[in-house]
Design an enzyme around this catalytic site. Sequence first.
Site, PDB file in Angstrom:
ATOM      1  N   CYS A   2       0.839  -1.204   0.000  1.00 29.08           N
ATOM      2  CA  CYS A   2       0.000   0.000   0.000  1.00 29.08           C
ATOM      3  C   CYS A   2       0.868   1.246   0.000  1.00 29.08           C
ATOM      4  CB  CYS A   2      -0.851   0.044   1.259  1.00 29.08           C
ATOM      5  SG  CYS A   2      -1.941  -1.356   1.429  1.00 29.08           S
ATOM      6  N   ARG A  27       5.191   0.049  -5.934  1.00 22.17           N
ATOM      7  CA  ARG A  27       5.006  -0.835  -4.786  1.00 22.17           C
ATOM      8  C   ARG A  27       3.956  -1.907  -5.073  1.00 22.17           C
ATOM      9  NH1 ARG A  27       6.595   2.616  -0.162  1.00 22.17           N
ATOM     10  NH2 ARG A  27       5.172   1.594   1.250  1.00 22.17           N
ATOM     11  N   TRP A  74      -2.930  -2.615  -1.559  1.00 21.05           N
ATOM     12  CA  TRP A  74      -2.616  -4.023  -1.817  1.00 21.05           C
ATOM     13  C   TRP A  74      -3.471  -4.805  -0.839  1.00 21.05           C
ATOM     14  CZ3 TRP A  74      -1.258  -8.181  -4.100  1.00 21.05           C
ATOM     15  CH2 TRP A  74      -0.256  -8.180  -5.056  1.00 21.05           C
ATOM     16  N   ASN A  98      -1.773   1.675   5.990  1.00 18.72           N
ATOM     17  CA  ASN A  98      -0.884   0.684   5.418  1.00 18.72           C
ATOM     18  C   ASN A  98      -0.452  -0.236   6.551  1.00 18.72           C
ATOM     19  OD1 ASN A  98       1.128  -0.675   4.131  1.00 18.72           O
ATOM     20  ND2 ASN A  98       2.554   1.045   4.037  1.00 18.72           N
ATOM     21  N   GLY A  99      -0.621  -1.555   6.410  1.00 19.64           N
ATOM     22  CA  GLY A  99      -0.214  -2.465   7.481  1.00 19.64           C
ATOM     23  C   GLY A  99      -1.396  -3.275   7.988  1.00 19.64           C
ATOM     24  N   GLU A 479      22.492 -18.803   8.458  1.00 16.69           N
ATOM     25  CA  GLU A 479      22.272 -17.505   7.819  1.00 16.69           C
ATOM     26  C   GLU A 479      23.005 -16.403   8.597  1.00 16.69           C
ATOM     27  OE1 GLU A 479      21.377 -16.137   5.215  1.00 16.69           O
ATOM     28  OE2 GLU A 479      20.600 -14.152   5.690  1.00 16.69           O
ATOM     29  N   LYS A 483      25.725 -13.910   6.952  1.00 15.00           N
ATOM     30  CA  LYS A 483      25.588 -12.445   7.014  1.00 15.00           C
ATOM     31  C   LYS A 483      26.881 -11.826   7.534  1.00 15.00           C
ATOM     32  CE  LYS A 483      22.959 -11.429   5.095  1.00 15.00           C
ATOM     33  NZ  LYS A 483      22.174 -12.413   4.389  1.00 15.00           N
ATOM     34  N   GLU A 486      29.785 -12.162   5.018  1.00 16.61           N
ATOM     35  CA  GLU A 486      29.562 -11.357   3.813  1.00 16.61           C
ATOM     36  C   GLU A 486      29.973  -9.902   4.001  1.00 16.61           C
ATOM     37  OE1 GLU A 486      25.746 -12.759   1.194  1.00 16.61           O
ATOM     38  OE2 GLU A 486      25.276 -12.060   3.198  1.00 16.61           O
ATOM     39  N   HIS A 502      31.435 -32.748  17.547  1.00 12.52           N
ATOM     40  CA  HIS A 502      32.034 -33.583  16.501  1.00 12.52           C
ATOM     41  C   HIS A 502      33.044 -32.788  15.665  1.00 12.52           C
ATOM     42  CE1 HIS A 502      29.304 -36.742  17.559  1.00 12.52           C
ATOM     43  NE2 HIS A 502      28.295 -35.905  17.454  1.00 12.52           N
ATOM     44  N   LYS A 601      24.909  -8.869  -6.263  1.00 12.47           N
ATOM     45  CA  LYS A 601      23.519  -9.030  -5.833  1.00 12.47           C
ATOM     46  C   LYS A 601      22.840 -10.134  -6.640  1.00 12.47           C
ATOM     47  CE  LYS A 601      19.996  -7.805  -3.387  1.00 12.47           C
ATOM     48  NZ  LYS A 601      20.064  -8.425  -2.061  1.00 12.47           N
TER      49      LYS A 601
HETATM   50  C1  G6P Z   1      24.138 -13.815  -4.162  1.00 13.43           C
HETATM   51  C2  G6P Z   1      23.717 -12.738  -3.180  1.00 13.43           C
HETATM   52  C3  G6P Z   1      23.013 -13.378  -1.975  1.00 13.43           C
HETATM   53  C4  G6P Z   1      21.840 -14.210  -2.449  1.00 13.43           C
HETATM   54  C5  G6P Z   1      22.261 -15.252  -3.487  1.00 13.43           C
HETATM   55  C6  G6P Z   1      21.067 -15.885  -4.163  1.00 13.43           C
HETATM   56  O1  G6P Z   1      25.147 -14.589  -3.615  1.00 13.43           O
HETATM   57  O2  G6P Z   1      24.856 -12.019  -2.731  1.00 13.43           O
HETATM   58  O3  G6P Z   1      22.539 -12.365  -1.109  1.00 13.43           O
HETATM   59  O4  G6P Z   1      21.270 -14.855  -1.355  1.00 13.43           O
HETATM   60  O5  G6P Z   1      23.024 -14.639  -4.534  1.00 13.43           O
HETATM   61  O6  G6P Z   1      20.417 -14.902  -4.905  1.00 13.43           O
HETATM   62  P1  G6P Z   1      18.908 -14.982  -5.337  1.00 13.43           P
HETATM   63  O7  G6P Z   1      18.685 -13.727  -6.152  1.00 13.43           O
HETATM   64  O8  G6P Z   1      18.753 -16.213  -6.165  1.00 13.43           O
HETATM   65  O9  G6P Z   1      18.087 -15.013  -4.113  1.00 13.43           O
END
Ligand code: G6P
Length: 606
Positions: A2, A27, A74, A98-99, A479, A483, A486, A502, A601
Site C-alpha cells: 500500500c 510498490r 494491496w 498501510n499495514g 544464515e 551475514k 559477507e 564432533h 547481488k
Molecule cells: C548472491 C547474493 C546473496 C543471495 C544469493 C542468491 O550470492 O549475494 O545475497 O542470497 O546470490 O540470490 P537470489 O537472487 O537467487 O536469491
Amino acid sequence: MCGIVGILGSKPVAIDLVDALRRLEYRGYDSAGIATVEKGKLDRRRAEGKLRNLETRLHEEPLKGHVGIGHTRWATHGRPTELNAHPHMSDRVSVVHNGIIENFRDLKQDLQAKGHKFTSDTDTEAVVHLITDGLQRGLKPIEATKEALSRLHGAFALAIIFAGEDDLMIGARQGSPLAIGHGKGEMYLGSDAIALAPFTDTITYLDEGDWCVLSRDTSVIFDKGNRRVDRPTIKSVASSLLVDKGNYRHFMAKEIHEQPEVISHTLGNYIDMAAGIVKMPALGIDLSEVNRVTISACGTAYYAGVVGKYWIEKYARLPVEIDIASEFRYREVPLQPGGLSVFVSQSGETADTLEALRYCKRNGQTIASIVNVRTSTIARESNTILPTLAGPEIGVASTKAFTSQLSVLACLALALGRARGTLSPETEQELVKALTELPRHISTLLHNETVYEELAHEISKARDVLYLGRGVSFPIAMEGALKLKEISYIHAEGYAAGELKHGPIALIDENVPVIVVAPEDELFDKTVSNMQEVAARGGQIILISDAPTERAGCRLLAHIKMPKAHALTNPLLYAVPIQLIAYHTAVFMGTDVDQPRNLAKSVTVE
Ligand code: G6P
C-alpha cells in the site's frame, strides 16, 4: 505494498494526490482512492484497478478540497473491491492505512455494539469508527486520535483528516514507514520521499511509534509516550532515484527496518485475514496429491528453503528434499511424477537456481518459484509464481527478501498441511494468527539497537565466530554466519548445536565468540547443554533467546532478549538480531556494508 499520501495544499489537491500515488505504483496495488475536505465536509472517490480508473471517477465527479489523503491498496483484509478501497470514512473522519491492525476484530465488535455501522471487510474501518466514537463523545480531533492510537495493536502507518478541519492532518507510524514533506505554506505526508518528490525535497521521517499533527505551516511530532520530539529534517534525493536510503546510513539498515512492513504485505497476499486462513494461488497441482517437495536455491535463499523444509515436514508431514542449486543440478536426482519443486530466489536470475529449475521441469515436476522480481527468468519459466512483496532490495546482503521468503514458505507449509488434512482448522487459525502478530514483534525488536553496537566492539576483535542452533534455528544460525562473513569479512560458521562436539569444539577458546540462537522451545535444554560445553572451554557466549537469563546456566557475554512468540514464527523473528549483529559489526569495522567486496547481488554465472 500500500502507498499513502496526504496534502495540506493552497489549491485543490486531487490532481497532486493522484500524481503522488502514481509515484508509489512501483510498490504494487489493486485499487486506489482519495478523500478531501470541501466546505467542511468529507468526500471521497475510489476505484478498483489502476489509477486511470480513479482519474475517470474524478473527472466525472471532481473533488475540490484543499486538504486531502490518497491511497493505493494491496489487499490484505477483504477483496480488492471499491468497497474495500481506501480512504475509509465516517461523516467525521477519513483514514488511509498501510499495514495490519491485529486487534480489529475485537475493536469492531465493541464498536458495532455501540451502534457503529461498518461498510467494508477491512481492518482499517475499525480505526475510522474508533476515532469517530471519540469525536462523538466530545473529544477534539487530536485527542480522539491519540486515544484511538493507544488502542491499536499491529504494525501500521496512518494518515487522517477530519470534517470541519481545513488545516489539520494527523499521521502515525508504527512499523510501516511514513515521511513528512515540508513545502512553502503546504505540508505533505507520504509512505516515502519518492511520492513527495514533485512537491518537496525537505523530508522528516517519523521514527517507530511516532505520530504527528500537521498544518500548512507547522509539524509537531510526538513519540510513543506522547512526548513532543524533534526528528531530523533532511534533503532527499528521491527525485533522481527510484529508491533512496531515507534517513538511514545504509540500504541494508533501511531494508532491515522495512521488514515489519514488507512481511505484512507479503503475508497479506497469502492470508485471508478476516477468515484467519491461508489462501495460496492455484499451484497447477492438487496440493492434497503432492507426494514429495524438492526445494533448491543459493545463498540466503537456500537457508530460507531449509527453514521451509522443517515447516513443511512438521505441518504437512511431507518429505522434503533440499539442496544448494549448484549441487542439485549435477546430482542426477531421481524424480517421480507428482512432485512439487520450489525454487527460492530474490533476483529470479541466479544461474544455478535456474538450471536446477530446468532439470526439475524436464523431469516432470510442477514448478513453483518464490521470487521478488516477477518479470525475472525464473518467474517466467515457472508454472506458478509465489511473489515476495519485499520491494527492491539494494543491499547485497539479503535481509528483507529473506524474511519475505520465509513468510511465503510458512504459508505454503500451512496450505499443504490443510490440503493433506494434517492441520486442523483450529490449528491453522492459531498459526495464521501467529503470523499476523509477527510484524509487531519485529517492530519491537527494532526499537533498540544499542546492544548490537556494544557487541560489535567484541565481535570485531574475533578471527572466527561460531553460530549454533538446533532444529529450525539451525538454518538461522547458518544464515547468521553467512551475514557476518559477507559484510564484516570475519570468518564465521553456522553449526547444528548437537554437532558441536564432533569437530568445531576444537576451535573454542576465549577468543571465539559463540552466538547461540535458542528460543525457549522443547529443544532449549539440549542447546543449554551445548552452551555449557562451550562455557567450560572459556568460549564467549552470546545468547539470543526469550528464556530468562538464569536458564542459560552459565556465564554469558550478552543475552539478546527476545519477545515471546509462536514457535512457527521464531525463525523470522530470530533472523532480525542476527542481521543486526552483522550490520553493526560491519559498520564498526568500516567495511562497505551495501556493496561488500567480491559479492554480487544477482549471480547469473555458474
Ligand atoms: C548472491 C547474493 C546473496 C543471495 C544469493 C542468491 O550470492 O549475494 O545475497 O542470497 O546470490 O540470490 P537470489 O537472487 O537467487 O536469491
